[in-house]
Design an enzyme around this catalytic site. Structure first.
Site, PDB file in Angstrom:
ATOM      1  CD  GLU A  28      -3.019  -0.703   2.390  1.00 56.97           C
ATOM      2  OE1 GLU A  28      -3.213   0.436   2.855  1.00 56.97           O
ATOM      3  OE2 GLU A  28      -3.536  -1.728   2.851  1.00 56.97           O
TER       4      GLU A  28
HETATM    5  C1  BG6 Z   1      -4.571   1.372   5.361  1.00 58.57           C
HETATM    6  C2  BG6 Z   1      -5.622   0.347   5.158  1.00 58.57           C
HETATM    7  O1  BG6 Z   1      -4.537   1.627   6.716  1.00 58.57           O
HETATM    8  O2  BG6 Z   1      -4.736   2.650   4.798  1.00 58.57           O
HETATM    9  C3  BG6 Z   1      -6.591   0.612   4.033  1.00 58.57           C
HETATM   10  O3  BG6 Z   1      -5.057  -0.939   5.009  1.00 58.57           O
HETATM   11  C4  BG6 Z   1      -6.893   2.107   3.978  1.00 58.57           C
HETATM   12  O4  BG6 Z   1      -7.729  -0.172   4.245  1.00 58.57           O
HETATM   13  C5  BG6 Z   1      -5.601   2.859   3.703  1.00 58.57           C
HETATM   14  O5  BG6 Z   1      -7.881   2.457   3.078  1.00 58.57           O
HETATM   15  C6  BG6 Z   1      -5.779   4.349   3.503  1.00 58.57           C
HETATM   16  O6  BG6 Z   1      -6.472   4.906   4.576  1.00 58.57           O
HETATM   17  P1  BG6 Z   1      -7.767   5.806   4.364  1.00 58.57           P
HETATM   18  O7  BG6 Z   1      -8.259   6.089   5.737  1.00 58.57           O
HETATM   19  O8  BG6 Z   1      -7.314   7.028   3.668  1.00 58.57           O
HETATM   20  O9  BG6 Z   1      -8.704   4.988   3.574  1.00 58.57           O
END
Ligand code: BG6
Length: 477
Positions: A372
């Site tokens: 991510e």
């Molecule tokens: C991570 C998660 O913490 O961050 C995701 O694994 C999440 O599920 C991503 O969407 C981004 O965070 P947000 O709050 O901007 O959606």
């Protein structure tokens, strides 16, 4: 060449933020179907407010999300058009075991993911599967206490055995739990945990942590039995902590903050609880609910690779000042005056990405997978249906360069990069649709209105080139 030829470029999503179809084809309800949009979200997410006490007209965005359930073919075709080598997605536990304690899985749920994997394979896209991205069947929470209860390890293992067996010819890369350290910060979201005022929160959290770590190791053991070629990863919400000043107290605080996260991967990668954690537990008068065999399971079934999310670095201070803090993926940070922030106050730090990658590699010396990384931003659709998201291109460009430096200049081992989220979806933190991360725009708003129409953004074509050139010549684009 910085990136290996077989580098897995792609994007990531999670079932609860994309699929919707929350009661379709026999699916059961999950904790995340109860995450409201609006002011009460944080209270519910932290386990301090019972979502079932919310007013009847409360909007729960994950229930419909972007309807990926019915659009997966179109979405995967767009990913293929970008040249994806990998698509990270998660399984909705309650789609496969609607209540969580059934003896047989829900066939329609199993079929759905099989079709998704077949669709990926059709385009030579490698699925990367997060077995558990925060969700748990609500029935297990209500009737068994969810992860507080050791029995949930068995329910989880039944689920993992089902999916390992069923999808073994389609999936090689698995992550046992998404951001396993998130239980410390967003416990209802991360694990379905709620607290009563009289609860000993620290002890309950310690129990949940141990149960999930044992579940992760046992799942790894099971995976290797079913298919020795499976590659199993842990997944951490990462981001290095900088000391706010050279004061030794601030430096010490940054070490303590880092350890709070690394404790999880220390167990999953090294196979035992680190001494600093055992001492902390002792000093807080807590006990780890260790049963016969747990120590051996943790020791003998460690992960093959380390995956993590990175959005931002953080700043630690021995004297935190609430007035000087900024949002940073649920757990706040002191403001770093040297960094710019996103519209949601997340600090943007590409060098911090290189620092984090190196920190993790120095600690474990194992292959890593960035699963991510991305920028949540407001996107505006022009009259001609275009989205000029140069800010997102800039974010990814700088972060990919940092990754390239970590590979070429520092010698780290990276398997792949899945941007978050490759298609607009529900924000985990805020429940908004307006906080968009995707290379693909989805016509849907914060209140559940919109056509679900998919539109490639400018970044879509930019990322397509990045993949085509295997991450080379970033400056020329
Ligand atoms: C991570 C998660 O913490 O961050 C995701 O694994 C999440 O599920 C991503 O969407 C981004 O965070 P947000 O709050 O901007 O959606």
């Amino acid at each position: 060449m910085s990136f290996p030829n077989n580098f897995l470029w792609g994007g990531a999503t999670a079932a609860n933020q994309t699929e919707g179809a929350y009661t379709i084809d026999g699916r059961g309800l999950s904790n995340l179907d109860y995450m409201p949009y609006g002011e009460s979200r944080f209270q519910v997410g932290t386990g301090n407010l019972d979502p079932k006490s919310l007013p009847e007209d409360t909007f729960f965005p994950s229930r419909v999300a972007i309807d990926h359930y019915h659009h997966y073919k179109e979405d995967i075709a767009l990913m293929a058009q970008m040249g994806f080598k990998v698509y990270r997605l998660s399984l909705s536990w309650s789609r496969i075991y609607p209540k969580g304690n059934e003896s047989k899985p829900n066939q329609l749920g199993l079929d759905y993911y099989l079709n998704v994997f077949k669709e990926c394979r059709k385009y030579n896209i490698e699925p990367l599967v997060t077995i558990n991205h925060f969700d748990i069947p609500m029935y297990l929470v209500d009737e068994y206490g969810g992860w507080k209860n050791r029995q949930t390890i068995d329910f989880y293992l039944k689920f993992t055995e089902t999916v390992f067996t069923h999808y073994k010819d389609y999936v090689k890369y698995w992550l046992t739990f998404n951001e396993i350290n998130m239980v410390l910060h967003f416990p209802f979201v991360a694990t379905g945990l709620t607290f009563k005022p009289e609860d000993n929160r620290e002890q309950i959290t310690t129990d949940v942590i141990h149960h999930q770590l044992v579940a992760s190791s046992k799942a790894t053991q099971l995976a290797k039995k079913i298919n020795p070629d499976f590659q199993i990863g842990c997944m951490l919400a990462a981001g290095s902590y900088y000391a706010q000043t050279p004061r030794p107290e601030d430096v010490w605080k940054s070490i303590q903050d880092s350890r709070e996260s690394y404790m999880f991967s220390d167990v999953q990668v090294r196979g035992s609880y680190p001494n600093y954690y055992l001492k902390q537990i002792e000093q807080q008068n807590l006990t780890l609910p260790i049963k016969d065999g747990d120590i051996a399971v943790l020791r003998d079934h460690t992960v093959d690779f380390i995956s993590f999310s990175y959005y931002s670095s953080r700043v630690s201070s021995a004297q935190p000042d609430a007035a000087n803090q900024t949002e940073s993926n649920i757990f706040a940070s002191e403001i770093n005056p040297y960094l710019e922030t996103s519209e949601w106050g997340w600090q943007i730090d590409p060098l911090g990405f290189r620092i984090t990658i190196n920190e993790i590699y120095d600690r474990y010396n194992k292959p890593m997978f960035v699963v991510e990384n991305g920028l949540g931003a407001v996107d505006n659709l022009t009259e001609t249906d275009e989205i000029h998201d140069d800010y997102r291109i800039e974010y990814h460009k700088e972060h990919i360069k940092a990754m390239s430096d970590a590979i070429t200049l520092d010698g780290v081992e990276l398997i792949g990069y899945t941007s978050w989220a490759c298609i607009d979806s529900i924000s985990n933190g805020t429940g908004e649709m307006a906080k968009r991360y995707g290379f693909i725009y989805v016509d849907r708003d914060n209140f559940g209105k919109g056509t679900f129409r998919r539109i490639p953004k400018k970044s879509f074509y930019w990322y397509q080139e990045v993949i085509k050139n295997n991450g080379e010549n970033l400056n020329e684009k």
